[in-house]
Design a protein around this motif. Structure first.
Motif, mmCIF file in Angstrom:
data_model
loop_
_atom_site.group_PDB
_atom_site.id
_atom_site.type_symbol
_atom_site.label_atom_id
_atom_site.label_comp_id
_atom_site.label_asym_id
_atom_site.label_seq_id
_atom_site.Cartn_x
_atom_site.Cartn_y
_atom_site.Cartn_z
ATOM 1 N N ARG A 293 0.734 -1.293 0.189
ATOM 2 C CA ARG A 293 -0.354 0.224 0.035
ATOM 3 C C ARG A 293 0.729 1.217 0.305
ATOM 4 N NH1 ARG A 293 -5.622 -0.354 0.904
ATOM 5 N NH2 ARG A 293 -5.984 -2.425 1.388
ATOM 6 N N LEU A 294 0.007 2.165 -0.553
ATOM 7 C CA LEU A 294 1.319 2.999 -0.900
ATOM 8 C C LEU A 294 1.061 4.438 0.131
ATOM 9 C CD1 LEU A 294 1.041 4.289 -4.960
ATOM 10 C CD2 LEU A 294 2.944 2.960 -3.566
ATOM 11 N N ASP A 295 2.084 5.085 0.661
ATOM 12 C CA ASP A 295 1.958 5.663 2.472
ATOM 13 C C ASP A 295 0.495 5.180 3.105
ATOM 14 O OD1 ASP A 295 2.894 7.478 1.163
ATOM 15 O OD2 ASP A 295 1.774 8.299 0.438
ATOM 16 N N GLY A 296 0.448 3.552 2.609
ATOM 17 C CA GLY A 296 -0.995 3.192 3.870
ATOM 18 C C GLY A 296 -2.371 3.138 3.243
ATOM 19 N N ARG A 297 -2.678 3.808 1.873
ATOM 20 C CA ARG A 297 -3.864 3.909 0.724
ATOM 21 C C ARG A 297 -4.259 3.409 0.441
ATOM 22 N NH1 ARG A 297 -3.920 10.051 0.234
ATOM 23 N NH2 ARG A 297 -1.709 9.633 -0.833
#
Length: 450
Positions: free
Chosen positions: A231-235
């Protein structure tokens, strides 16, 4: 009288067992044998057997360990509490059934697929009193069947995607269609092909808004030559899968979903991995084709358009002005300083034209020491002004190494003129040679086309 002693013969020493006791012992032995036979048969046919009461609680379980749970820990517990998901509940049945499959929680919450065979049991009044059943662990068979079905779905999807790519007219069109179809097939927010650069990574083809952080993540993955999914930046769930071609053919397929979407499963990654290879090969072919086309249209020494490419551009152009150039000092340079110095002089004139050419204008080396510049929609006045500006720029370079000195010819094509590219070039060349016969370093305007 002496007491009389009697010795018993061996056959007289056995005790007589009453008939009732013998019958009871025989019945007990038969029951033990029957119980063992039942356990053996149950163990061969199922992984465990059970009974539930009318409230659906386990009232009997065999053997001592059931799908990893101690049987004693399950007694009195609602059987349905083991079920996973929203499938049919075999413990809610009120009629006999065989081989009904359901997923349950094994020890540690590990999912297990069981095939249940159950029959209802009744009390003395014929009322429902619970279930009696057997369960067989078919997890491996279920997973194998699911894997086979997934493989067939994956093969069908890849065939459809490959057909989309095959129907494209050009490699670039194939790339765009393949990325778009892949995005729709996997429910992505976007897909892209990415290639390494000297610093970072570049998106060659993309559809969908590229999320923040993806280019940096792609650069790191390409540098390490490693696939990545997370996930990119947790999103946003994102994935980067490599096509391991030889540089500069290395590329990566990027795919991403919207924030809060589900993560990639094994099937998603398998499809992405296959498409990374397919689209990477298409991209490699497209880049090779573009490189060959560039080489075919470019002069190797100067990097300007060559004669073939220039005439093709001129043939499709409308009105404008054509300026041709010829170096006045190339032969003396070659004679005095060698051909390397002459090549440097050619490159100097090419650099001057390249810097002067604006948007939509085409500078070319036509061969030898002859160059050309096409200025779309320019009239005679604009062409003359441009020629004077180029003379001034060349004069400003006087005294520098390899400063170019050249003569020019000008020919204009008015709007609506049917004049061919070769005829226009011939008029400009005639004016150029007229300038060289006169004062070198000057320009001449060609006579209008007949």
């Amino acid at each position: 009288m002496a007491p009389m002693t009697m010795a018993l013969r061996p056959e007289e020493r056995c005790a007589t067992v009453p008939p009732a006791a013998a019958a009871a012992a025989a019945l007990h032995g038969a029951l033990l044998e029957s119980r063992q036979r039942w356990q053996d048969l149950a163990g061969l046919a199922a992984d465990f057997v059970f009974e539930t009461d009318s409230a659906g609680r386990f009232s009997f379980l065999w053997p001592e360990t059931v799908i990893g749970h101690p049987a004693t820990s399950l007694l009195g517990r609602r059987a349905a509490s083991l079920l996973l998901g929203t499938g049919p509940d075999p413990f809610a049945l009120r009629q006999p059934v065989r081989r009904q499959r359901a997923w349950v929680a094994g020890a540690g919450g590990k999912p297990r697929c069981l095939a249940f065979s159950v029959v209802p049991i009744g009390d003395a009044r014929g009322q429902f009193a619970g279930l009696r059943g057997a369960a067989l662990d078919v997890t491996e068979q279920e997973e194998a069947a699911a894997a086979a079905a997934a493989g067939l779905r994956r093969a069908a999807l890849l065939d459809a995607l490959a057909e989309t790519v095959r129907r494209a007219g050009t490699p670039r069109e194939a790339l765009a269609r393949g990325l778009s179809s892949l995005r729709d097939a996997l429910g992505c927010a976007g897909t892209a092909m990415i290639v390494p650069e000297a610093e970072g990574a570049a998106l060659v083809e993309a559809n969908g808004a590229v999320p923040a952080g993806l280019p940096e993540r792609a650069a790191a993955a390409l540098d390490a030559v490693e696939d990545w999914a997370g996930r990119l930046d947790g999103r946003e769930p994102a994935a980067l899968l490599h096509h391991h071609g030889r540089r500069p053919r290395v590329s990566a397929l990027a795919a991403w979903r919207g924030a809060g979407s589900r993560d990639w499963d094994a099937e998603d990654l398998a499809v992405l991995r296959s498409m990374a290879a397919m689209l990477g090969a298409v991209l490699g072919f497209a880049r090779l084709q573009e490189e060959l086309e560039h080489q075919a249209a470019t002069d190797a020494l100067t990097g300007l358009a060559n004669r073939r490419a220039f005439l093709a551009a001129l043939a499709s152009a409308g009105s404008g002005a054509l300026l041709t150039f010829d170096l006045d000092n190339l032969k003396p340079i070659n004679d005095r300083h060698g051909h390397e110095a002459g090549d440097a002089a050619l490159r100097a004139l090419a650099a001057l034209l390249r810097a002067d050419a604006g948007a939509g204008e085409v500078a070319a080396r036509l061969g030898g020491d002859e160059f050309a510049l096409w200025i779309p929609e320019a009239d005679i006045a604009a062409a003359k002004a441009r020629a004077e500006a180029l003379r001034a720029r060349a004069a400003a370079l006087a005294g520098t190494p390899h400063a170019p000195r050249f003569s020019m010819g000008i020919a204009c094509r008015p709007p609506g003129s049917p004049e061919s590219a070769r005829a226009l070039l011939a008029r400009a060349d005639a004016a150029l040679y007229a300038a060289k016969r006169g004062a070198r370093g000057s320009w001449r305007l060609a006579e209008p086309a007949a």
